[in-house]
Design a protein around this motif. Structure first.
Motif, PDB file in Angstrom:
ATOM      1  N   ALA A 185      -7.720   9.688  -3.323  1.00 57.08           N
ATOM      2  CA  ALA A 185      -7.154   8.478  -2.725  1.00 57.08           C
ATOM      3  C   ALA A 185      -6.043   7.926  -3.612  1.00 57.08           C
ATOM      4  O   ALA A 185      -4.976   7.529  -3.126  1.00 57.08           O
ATOM      5  N   ALA A 187      -4.215   9.597  -5.800  1.00 55.47           N
ATOM      6  CA  ALA A 187      -3.059  10.491  -5.767  1.00 55.47           C
ATOM      7  C   ALA A 187      -2.270  10.295  -4.475  1.00 55.47           C
ATOM      8  O   ALA A 187      -1.039  10.236  -4.485  1.00 55.47           O
ATOM      9  N   ALA A 188      -2.990  10.159  -3.349  1.00 58.68           N
ATOM     10  CA  ALA A 188      -2.314  10.026  -2.062  1.00 58.68           C
ATOM     11  C   ALA A 188      -1.530   8.721  -1.987  1.00 58.68           C
ATOM     12  O   ALA A 188      -0.363   8.694  -1.583  1.00 58.68           O
ATOM     13  N   LEU A 189      -2.165   7.624  -2.379  1.00 60.56           N
ATOM     14  CA  LEU A 189      -1.479   6.334  -2.282  1.00 60.56           C
ATOM     15  C   LEU A 189      -0.285   6.272  -3.244  1.00 60.56           C
ATOM     16  O   LEU A 189       0.786   5.759  -2.890  1.00 60.56           O
ATOM     17  N   ALA A 191       1.511   8.774  -4.242  1.00 62.08           N
ATOM     18  CA  ALA A 191       2.593   9.587  -3.677  1.00 62.08           C
ATOM     19  C   ALA A 191       3.313   8.840  -2.572  1.00 62.08           C
ATOM     20  O   ALA A 191       4.538   8.887  -2.459  1.00 62.08           O
ATOM     21  N   LEU A 192       2.522   8.109  -1.758  1.00 62.39           N
ATOM     22  CA  LEU A 192       3.111   7.337  -0.667  1.00 62.39           C
ATOM     23  C   LEU A 192       4.082   6.290  -1.216  1.00 62.39           C
ATOM     24  O   LEU A 192       5.208   6.133  -0.732  1.00 62.39           O
ATOM     25  N   ALA A 195       7.192   7.797  -2.549  1.00 65.05           N
ATOM     26  CA  ALA A 195       8.090   8.186  -1.463  1.00 65.05           C
ATOM     27  C   ALA A 195       8.949   6.997  -1.047  1.00 65.05           C
ATOM     28  O   ALA A 195      10.168   7.116  -0.870  1.00 65.05           O
ATOM     29  N   ASN A 198      11.464   6.346  -3.724  1.00 64.05           N
ATOM     30  CA  ASN A 198      12.545   7.321  -3.670  1.00 64.05           C
ATOM     31  C   ASN A 198      13.526   7.020  -2.558  1.00 64.05           C
ATOM     32  O   ASN A 198      14.732   7.160  -2.732  1.00 64.05           O
ATOM     33  N   SER A 199      12.991   6.610  -1.387  1.00 67.71           N
ATOM     34  CA  SER A 199      13.912   6.364  -0.280  1.00 67.71           C
ATOM     35  C   SER A 199      14.793   5.165  -0.591  1.00 67.71           C
ATOM     36  O   SER A 199      15.958   5.127  -0.183  1.00 67.71           O
ATOM     37  N   LEU A 201      15.676   4.302  -3.728  1.00 66.62           N
ATOM     38  CA  LEU A 201      16.582   4.741  -4.788  1.00 66.62           C
ATOM     39  C   LEU A 201      17.720   5.592  -4.235  1.00 66.62           C
ATOM     40  O   LEU A 201      18.850   5.524  -4.708  1.00 66.62           O
ATOM     41  N   LEU A 202      17.401   6.411  -3.225  1.00 74.54           N
ATOM     42  CA  LEU A 202      18.412   7.332  -2.704  1.00 74.54           C
ATOM     43  C   LEU A 202      19.476   6.611  -1.900  1.00 74.54           C
ATOM     44  O   LEU A 202      20.608   7.065  -1.812  1.00 74.54           O
ATOM     45  N   THR A 203      19.088   5.481  -1.284  1.00 77.55           N
ATOM     46  CA  THR A 203      20.051   4.807  -0.430  1.00 77.55           C
ATOM     47  C   THR A 203      20.751   3.682  -1.170  1.00 77.55           C
ATOM     48  O   THR A 203      21.606   3.017  -0.615  1.00 77.55           O
ATOM     49  N   LEU A 208      19.005   2.050  -8.437  1.00 77.51           N
ATOM     50  CA  LEU A 208      18.744   3.194  -9.313  1.00 77.51           C
ATOM     51  C   LEU A 208      19.255   2.932 -10.723  1.00 77.51           C
ATOM     52  O   LEU A 208      18.624   3.277 -11.715  1.00 77.51           O
TER      53      LEU A 208
ATOM     54  N   PHE B 278       4.297  16.852  -3.308  1.00 82.45           N
ATOM     55  CA  PHE B 278       3.148  16.441  -2.522  1.00 82.45           C
ATOM     56  C   PHE B 278       2.631  17.485  -1.544  1.00 82.45           C
ATOM     57  O   PHE B 278       1.449  17.479  -1.233  1.00 82.45           O
ATOM     58  N   VAL B 328      11.280  12.922   0.744  1.00 85.48           N
ATOM     59  CA  VAL B 328      10.840  11.533   0.778  1.00 85.48           C
ATOM     60  C   VAL B 328       9.624  11.388   1.681  1.00 85.48           C
ATOM     61  O   VAL B 328       8.723  10.602   1.410  1.00 85.48           O
ATOM     62  N   ALA B 331       5.095  12.776   1.618  1.00 84.14           N
ATOM     63  CA  ALA B 331       3.977  11.904   1.278  1.00 84.14           C
ATOM     64  C   ALA B 331       3.681  10.933   2.411  1.00 84.14           C
ATOM     65  O   ALA B 331       2.531  10.612   2.685  1.00 84.14           O
ATOM     66  N   ALA B 335      -0.032  11.750   3.100  1.00 85.72           N
ATOM     67  CA  ALA B 335      -0.980  10.842   2.459  1.00 85.72           C
ATOM     68  C   ALA B 335      -1.915  10.154   3.455  1.00 85.72           C
ATOM     69  O   ALA B 335      -3.135  10.173   3.257  1.00 85.72           O
ATOM     70  N   LEU B 339      -5.986  10.528   3.512  1.00 89.79           N
ATOM     71  CA  LEU B 339      -6.845   9.347   3.379  1.00 89.79           C
ATOM     72  C   LEU B 339      -7.806   9.249   4.562  1.00 89.79           C
ATOM     73  O   LEU B 339      -8.979   8.934   4.409  1.00 89.79           O
ATOM     74  N   LEU B 342     -10.498  11.742   4.158  1.00 85.81           N
ATOM     75  CA  LEU B 342     -11.448  11.300   3.135  1.00 85.81           C
ATOM     76  C   LEU B 342     -12.432  10.305   3.732  1.00 85.81           C
ATOM     77  O   LEU B 342     -13.618  10.322   3.441  1.00 85.81           O
TER      78      LEU B 342
END
Lengths: 366, 351
Positions: A185, A187-189, A191-192, A195, A198-199, A201-203, A208, B278, B328, B331, B335, B339, B342
């Motif tokens: 959980a 790791a998933a959150l 990563a979310l 993401a 990152n979006s 930072l990229l725009t 950045l 990911f 981008v 995930a 994710a 979840l 899980l």
């Protein structure tokens, strides 16, 4: 021993057996006592090393200051002397911040690996770093904040709220928050959130430009005020960790065994995660996400003192600051006139050191 | 629990010949078919959607060679290469992730643990920042950096055998050291190069051409059968070294081979689309939960990886006003799914 002398050898054999038994008993007994003594000796050795590191951190830099002058600056401060000002206003704060941050990160790493029973877990796994980074990004992007000092409370708030969310996600549905579910959980959150980061930072290049400096972590620029404001959280975090430590020893045997030994699983988990959130959240707020310490110091500590959580916490308490402060010192002098951020130096110095330790380890111990 | 296990054993399909036997679980078959259908649906959707939408009839007309010129151009020059590269890259990431998770017996492990991604990032960032390179040269730098790092990690963790725990720890140490180099370069360059590097580090399927398709599919097509052939040995290894030895598995050979296959797969994927994150972490656990398999489910992981990646690419292309790279959204897609799995996991302790 040959067959022809078997009669006379019989009595010898009996003596041999007794001797072997004695040797066996000594061999079984001694490592325990030996190890206990080594642990104590190692602890005080590290304490001495930490003192040396602190003094080195006060005297080494762009301008080297002699040991005697450092002592004078500490005990008989004279505001007119430049060297005294350097020690008191620049080097002392960053050394103290180094001690606090190093200790907090290392201890929260020990807790996180214990609670998830996973040697790959680091405090960031609870979503603390991702939460802090996300809050900081939002603050830079939406509120236009560009001073690192103003970002402290955003990052602390982000760290805290995301780690609570991870715990809730890990324990929803059937059953309790098992280590694996908690780790996945988190790791998933994380990563979310990365993401989303990152979006943004990229725009958005302006964001950045501020974020890439916050992101490498630094002991510089912190001041006593921030430290003072966050110190209650760190003290509570340390106390909570120490309380949870002996229960974590039982939990290393597995949930069922721990329950049979009378451990309150739920309470221990909540206490431990509270400790991780407070310690790691506060240190991310003070110095940015320094990734290496929380993951690696627990392994280094385990190499010397074995798997007992109580000892591990005390060892991590010393090893974390030592590694962090040494990295900071090297970062100051390696590329004059500039400085290399401590987050980068920790990994550059600590990485090879860690690999060396791993190669020395006997894997059966773990 | 034991009743469930018994029922599942009796309902499995088993074929035996003298030297060889294949055992398929109905649950695995159904889950794989469902994943395959999902991949197909998303694939067709991602060919039809975009700035120039096309109907399914138009797409089929083009595929059988009777389409209109503009449709042919968009499908064969733009969307099909992108889609096919995405499928191979996603499948390679997913399978490599499942391999490393099984080798390390740890659901948090991924190709990252042997430092491959950090090495690839350093190679690419050096190419971008020091030489101002773009496109193909960046990919070459990345693969070279990744392979060098992987070789270093293997050499340093070999000590009379390949202990997975030591491999993981050495990989972490080297990975951190190498990534520190990336962070250092990012703070020592001007914002233009930093932004270009950040973009590459996120990973994208933008502007893929047929050469990318051939390279990625050739690599994946050669490596995947090898990995699937070794899957049984890999699952035996999960039972522990002693048990695996007793069952006649040559531990060090299987482990080294699998690690090598995993590294090569990741290097192909990174060359095809950059270090997209990911996918390799999420594919293994999702596949295991969907198929309820007791060991690593490499085929399922490949399907999940492909599905996650092409969905992420689709979302990046059509979901927002500005086109965002697929890295981008992996995930964002993966994710919540993990979840949800899980939360609703059917068997207690299923991992």
């Amino acid at each position: 021993m040959t067959l022809t002398t078997s009669n006379s050898a019989n009595s010898d054999l009996r003596g041999d057996v007794a001797a072997i038994r004695l040797a066996e008993r000594n061999r079984l007994m001694s490592p325990v006592g030996h190890r206990r003594m080594l642990r104590v000796v190692g602890f005080f050795g590290l304490l001495g090393l930490l003192c040396v590191t602190i003094i080195a951190s006060l005297s080494i830099g762009a301008r080297t200051i002699a040991f005697g002058v450092v002592m004078e600056a500490l005990w008989q401060f004279d505001g007119d002397l430049v060297e005294h000002l350097v020690v008191q206003d620049l080097r002392l704060p960053r050394t103290i911040i180094g001690i606090v941050v190093g200790a907090s990160l290392a201890v929260s790493g020990v807790l996180m690996q214990a609670i998830t029973r996973n040697p790959l877990a680091d405090p960031g796994l609870l979503g603390v770093n991702a939460g802090a980074s996300f809050a900081v990004i939002l603050a830079i992007w939406l509120l236009g904040i560009s001073s690192i000092v103003d970002l402290v409370w955003f990052s602390f708030f982000g760290a805290g709220s995301v780690s609570i969310l991870v715990y809730m996600l890990g324990s929803m549905g059937r059953g309790a928050a098992t280590p694996v579910r908690l780790a996945l959980a988190g790791a998933a959150l994380s990563a979310l959130l990365y993401a989303l980061i990152n979006s943004i930072l990229l725009t958005n290049q302006k964001v950045l430009d501020v974020f890439r400096f916050w992101n490498v972590g630094s002991l510089l620029g912190g001041d006593y005020n921030i430290l003072l404001q966050l110190s209650p959280f760190i003290i509570i975090g340390m106390l909570v960790s120490l309380i949870a430590a002996s229960s974590l020893n039982a939990m290393a045997l597995g949930d069922d065994a721990a329950k049979a030994l009378g451990t309150k699983l739920m309470l221990t988990r909540i206490l431990t995660l509270l400790g991780v959130t407070l310690l790691c959240g506060a240190s991310v707020a003070i110095a940015g996400p320094i990734g290496f310490i929380g993951l690696v110091i627990p392994h280094a500590a385990r190499f010397w003192c074995g798997p007992d959580q109580r000892w591990l916490i005390f060892y991590a308490l010393l090893l974390g600051p030592i590694v962090l402060i040494i990295s900071d010192i090297v970062g100051r002098v390696i590329l004059p006139p500039g400085e290399v951020q401590v987050g980068i130096m920790t990994a550059l110095i600590g990485g090879p050191l860690f690999v060396w330790i791993v190669r020395k380890m006997r894997m059966a111990q773990l | 629990m034991s009743d469930l296990a018994k029922a599942r054993v009796s309902s499995a399909y088993i074929w035996r010949s003298k030297q060889f036997s294949v055992r398929l679980d109905p649950r695995t078959i159904w889950a794989s078919l469902a994943l395959l259908v999902a991949v197909l649906i998303v694939a067709i959707w991602s060919i039809s959607a975009g700035d120039f939408p096309m109907s399914i009839a138009d797409i089929f007309a083009s595929l059988v060679g009777e389409g209109q010129k503009p449709h042919d151009f968009i499908i064969f020059k733009l969307r099909l290469p992108r889609l096919l590269t995405g499928l191979a890259v996603g499948a390679a990431f997913g399978m490599a992730g499942a391999i490393f998770q099984s080798l390390a017996r740890n659901p948090l492990a991924s190709p990252d643990i042997i430092g491959f991604n950090s090495g690839a990032a350093l190679g690419a960032v050096i190419m971008i920042i020091s030489f101002g390179a773009t496109g193909f040269l960046v990919a070459v730098g990345a693969v070279a950096g990744g392979l060098l790092t992987a070789v270093l990690v293997f050499t340093l963790s070999w000590k009379g055998g390949l202990n997975p725990y030591r491999l993981v720890l050495v990989g972490i140490g080297i990975g951190f050291t190498v990534y520190a180099g990336v962070s250092f370069l990012m703070t020592r360059t001007d914002i233009f190069f930093a932004a270009a590097a950040q973009h590459w580090l996120t990973g994208t399927l933008n502007a893929r051409i047929w050469r990318d398709v051939y390279v990625t599919w050739l690599g994946f097509g050669l490596l995947a059968p090898l990995a699937l052939g070794l899957q049984m040995s890999l699952n035996r290894l999960e039972m522990g070294d002693d048990m695996a030895l007793a069952l006649g598995i040559r531990i060090n050979i299987v482990r080294s081979l699998m690690a090598l296959i995993g590294v090569l797969m990741v290097s192909i994927a990174v060359a095809g689309a950059g270090p997209i994150g990911f996918v390799s972490l999420v594919a293994g656990p999702i596949a295991r939960r969907l198929t309820l398999s007791s060991g690593a489910c490499l085929g399922g992981a490949a399907l999940v990886g492909a599905l996650v990646l092409i969905s992420a690419d689709l979302m990046g292309r059509v979901g927002f006003a500005a086109q965002l790279p697929a890295g981008v959204f992996t995930a964002v897609i993966g994710a919540p799914f993990l979840l949800w799995l899980l939360a609703t996991q059917i068997r207690k302790g299923a991992m």
